[in-house]
Enzyme design. Structure first.
Site, PDB file in Angstrom:
ATOM      1  CB  SER A 118      -0.189  -8.871 -11.399  1.00 18.80           C
ATOM      2  OG  SER A 118      -1.867  -9.566 -11.547  1.00 18.80           O
TER       3      SER A 118
ATOM      4  CG  HIS B  85       4.485  -7.130 -11.458  1.00 18.13           C
ATOM      5  ND1 HIS B  85       4.718  -7.778 -10.070  1.00 18.13           N
ATOM      6  CD2 HIS B  85       2.868  -6.297 -11.944  1.00 18.13           C
ATOM      7  CE1 HIS B  85       3.229  -7.404  -9.700  1.00 18.13           C
ATOM      8  NE2 HIS B  85       2.219  -6.685 -10.496  1.00 18.13           N
TER       9      HIS B  85
ATOM     10  CD  GLU C   9       7.289  -8.598  -7.714  1.00 16.00           C
ATOM     11  OE1 GLU C   9       6.810  -8.709  -8.327  1.00 16.00           O
ATOM     12  OE2 GLU C   9       7.082  -8.936  -6.741  1.00 16.00           O
TER      13      GLU C   9
ATOM     14  CG  ASN D 173       0.532  -9.024  -6.509  1.00 16.17           C
ATOM     15  OD1 ASN D 173       0.271  -8.209  -5.854  1.00 16.17           O
ATOM     16  ND2 ASN D 173       0.373  -8.629  -7.929  1.00 16.17           N
TER      17      ASN D 173
END
Ligand code: T1G
Length: 665
Positions: free
Chosen positions: A416, A437, A449, A487
């Site tokens: 991540s 991800h 992702e 994130n």
């Protein structure tokens, strides 16, 4: 003679304003041709029509031009019999056109629906007035409120269509006269009612079931309004839809239709609809990568997952659900046991909910194999690691995998935040290396992702996007930068929330303010759900992160207040419960830390100010990500936040929202 009119406007036979002019002319010609006694409308290429062309609904659309409404009104006035012969998808304005016909026939694979609500609209060409007249009104209301499609079989049960026509429809393009006539006549024969007669839906009455009492209507309408979100929280179109359906009950058809048209025209210009139409197109832009040479995607027939923890198991289930056999390599026998249990439980849950047959669940469960040996992955087309979020551990995994898997296999990391290029560099296949991800729980969350390494090839990217579609994921391309898109923004978003808590605003109040803005969950509840240790570990590796410099994460980590998993985090939780309970201890802890740091207190800040500061931090981070070229487009960022973090779709995503907010500032 039966005249066939075929909707043929690739790719989805959309009824654009321009194309509607063409169809209207064909219908008027049929109307004025005395030799024509019946008209059959059908679609080309196994597709009836996706409805009106959403591109035409710009903010200042001009309803005075030719639209599907003119086509429908012409059919309505005609004394000739119209048959809608549906094969494939009939949605929105196209289904409304079919509702204006005297008969509707469909092939077994057809899907019919009025999904306008998903665009923040309501059916705007008579659907809200005709559907409740043709099928039971409560069914009609729910079908439009949910924007769901129904199968041909269900449509027949409801009375939405008159006949399911076998595959004879697929040959309509080469025997138009004969086949359509037979399909129309099969409607005649099967009903034994002789020549087809005019049967206007508009002349039918809305029938409540005989069991319903006189008071039922106000009650049904009141209950419907209570069942949808408030207008300011994404419920605007739903409330207007209920108003329109109420008119179908209470007003003569022409007046009900006028009310529908007015409500629809208002919604076209409404902020929630502009937001939802932005997302409709943003989602369809995602796989278009400027400058990427065309490349033939590989077929992923088998997959491998290294790591049988929560993420690895969720990813394996995702592959199994897409019909791709998958092998999980996990050295720890206990972990394998736990993973098997999770898989079994998940599929049984689907069976209990009626989403899967026992047999299908068993088949999918059987398609997930386990091994303690990497050699089991030698023939996989793609192998993804989902091991501990530590670079050394991941490098060790790829060091073992690279020499072992077949030359054409793709290697992926589910990291991540870690550097994809650093991992790719230890393999001999950097062109076939990328990040995939997934978001927890991987078998539920739709966002994926796709992280592009420096050397990742066009074919590898094309394969990843094709795989994402098969996995029913919404895939967004990210460059290889810390935190990728979601994130990296989330760290700034939560940093601002922590700053407000340090200024004396209780975390519980901050979460309430963010839910009032429309977020599915507040930032502190999200911390507790994901696990404070996850953030703490990331912060250890990134001292440059503002969030890393806030003492609160260290304190909570030291006290083992890790969130739901330990029964205490920013909230406290009763044994076995996930219900967040406000915890004064946390507020005292913030107060002590703030005093030590000399943070100026500002506890009485308004809910609007809370949301504005936190969303402002989010938007600034999004702008940085665009400047750094981490995300391709603002719409890509919006999709990440809608699907990955519960941003309210009726606000269009953080970047769309910032433009709207600026436009109305
Ligand atoms: N308008 C414009 N373009 C459309 C479109 C539409 N209605 N539907 C699809 N497209 C484009 C899409 O952008 C993509 O373009 C390509 O077609 C393939 O789409 C008066 C006002 C039909 C089930 O909401 O649900 O009628 O990226 O990738 O997965 O009451 O598209 O290739 O350039 O989604 O096979 C109501 C929306 C309109 C249906 C096909 N209708 N579309 O799915 O392909 S409002 C809808 C869909 C209306 C009336 C009201 C799906 C699909 P490109 P795709 P797919």
């Amino acid at each position: 003679m039966n005249k066939v009119i075929t909707l043929d406007n690739p790719p989805v036979n959309a009824l654009s304003f321009k194309y509607s002019e063409k169809i209207l002319k064909e219908i008027e010609d049929a109307e004025n041709d005395p030799s024509v006694t019946s008209v059959t409308v059908t679609g080309a290429n196994g597709f009836f029509s996706a409805g009106v062309d959403v591109n035409d609904f710009q903010k200042d659309w001009d309803p005075s031009g030719t639209t599907v409404r003119d086509i429908i009104e012409t059919i309505e006035r005609s004394d000739k019999v119209f048959v809608a012969a549906i094969d494939g998808v009939a949605l929105g304005g196209a289904l409304e056109l079919a509702l204006a016909c005297d008969r509707r026939v469909a092939t077994p694979r057809s899907k019919l629906g009025l999904p306008e609500i998903k665009l923040g609209l309501i059916p705007g060409a008579g659907g809200t007035q005709r559907l409740p007249r043709l099928i039971p009104p409560q069914e009609a209301l729910q079908m439009m409120l949910k924007g769901e499609t129904v199968s041909a079989e269900r449509a027949l049960e409801l009375g939405l269509i008159d006949e399911v026509i076998p595959d004879v429809m697929v040959s309509v393009s080469n025997h138009p006269e004969h086949v359509i006539l037979s399909s129309a006549s099969s409607v005649r024969e099967s009903k034994g009612e002789g020549p087809l007669k005019k049967r206007r839906v508009s002349e039918m009455r809305v029938q409540l079931p005989a069991t319903a009492q006189a008071f039922a209507l106000p009650y049904i309408i009141a209950e419907a309004h209570k069942s949808v979100p408030p207008e300011e929280n994404g419920g605007l179109a739903a409330h207007k839809l209920i108003d329109a359906v109420q008119a179908a009950f209470e007003l003569p058809f022409p007046r009900g239709l006028a009310r529908e048209y007015r409500l629809f025209d208002e919604l076209v210009a409404s902020a929630p609809s502009l937001a939802l139409r932005h997302l409709f197109f943003a989602e369809r832009e995602l796989s278009k990568i400027p400058g990427l040479p065309p490349a033939e995607p590989l077929e992923i027939k088998t997959a491998g997952v290294v790591g049988g923890g929560t993420m690895g198991t969720g990813i394996a289930i995702t592959f199994a659900n897409a019909g791709i056999p998958v092998t999980i390599v996990e050295p720890n026998a206990d972990q394998i046991g736990k993973s098997r249990q999770t898989i079994f439980g998940m599929f049984m849950h689907q069976v209990k909910r009626g989403r899967l047959t026992q047999e299908e669940a068993w088949k999918r469960g059987q398609s997930i194999a386990f091994s303690e040996d990497y050699a089991a992955l030698a023939d996989c087309d793609l192998v993804i690691e989902a091991v501990f979020e530590n670079m050394a551990v991941k490098k060790e995994v790829f060091g073992k995998l690279d020499p072992l898997v077949k030359p054409g296999a793709i290697l992926a990391s589910n990291t991540s935040t870690l550097d994809i290029d650093e991992m790719a560099a230890i393999t001999k296949r950097p062109e076939q290396f990328l990040g995939l991800h997934f978001f927890a729980p991987a078998n539920i969350m739709k966002l994926l992702e796709i992280v592009r390494g420096k050397a990742t090839s066009a074919q590898t990217l094309a394969t990843a996007f094709k795989l994402a579609k098969k996995l029913r994921k919404v895939a967004v391309l990210s460059a290889n930068a810390f935190g990728f898109i979601g994130n990296r923004m989330f760290f700034e978003y939560t940093r601002e929330a922590v700053a407000l808590a340090e200024e004396g605003v209780p975390p519980a109040r901050i979460d309430v303010a963010m839910k009032k803005f429309g977020m599915a969950m507040g930032p502190f509840a999200t911390f507790d759900l994901s696990g404070i240790d996850v953030f703490w570990h990331v912060a250890q590796g990134r001292p440059d992160l503002e969030l890393a410099r806030t003492p609160i994460l260290d304190r909570l980590y030291e006290q083992e207040r890790l969130g739901q998993k330990t029964g205490k985090g920013f909230y406290k939780y009763a044994e076995g419960s996930r219900e967040a309970i406000r915890d004064k201890e946390i507020e005292q802890l913030f107060a002590e830390l703030a005093k030590k740091a000399g943070v100026k207190q500002n506890p009485d800040v308004s809910d609007e100010e809370i949301a504005s500061r936190i969303i402002g931090a989010l938007i600034m981070s999004g702008e940085e990500i665009l400047r750094d070229g981490v995300a391709l487009r603002p719409g890509d960022i919006d999709i990440v936040w809608i699907y990955g973090y519960g941003f309210p779709p009726y606000r269009g995503g953080p970047m769309f929202y910032s433009q709207e907010a600026l436009a109305h500032a």
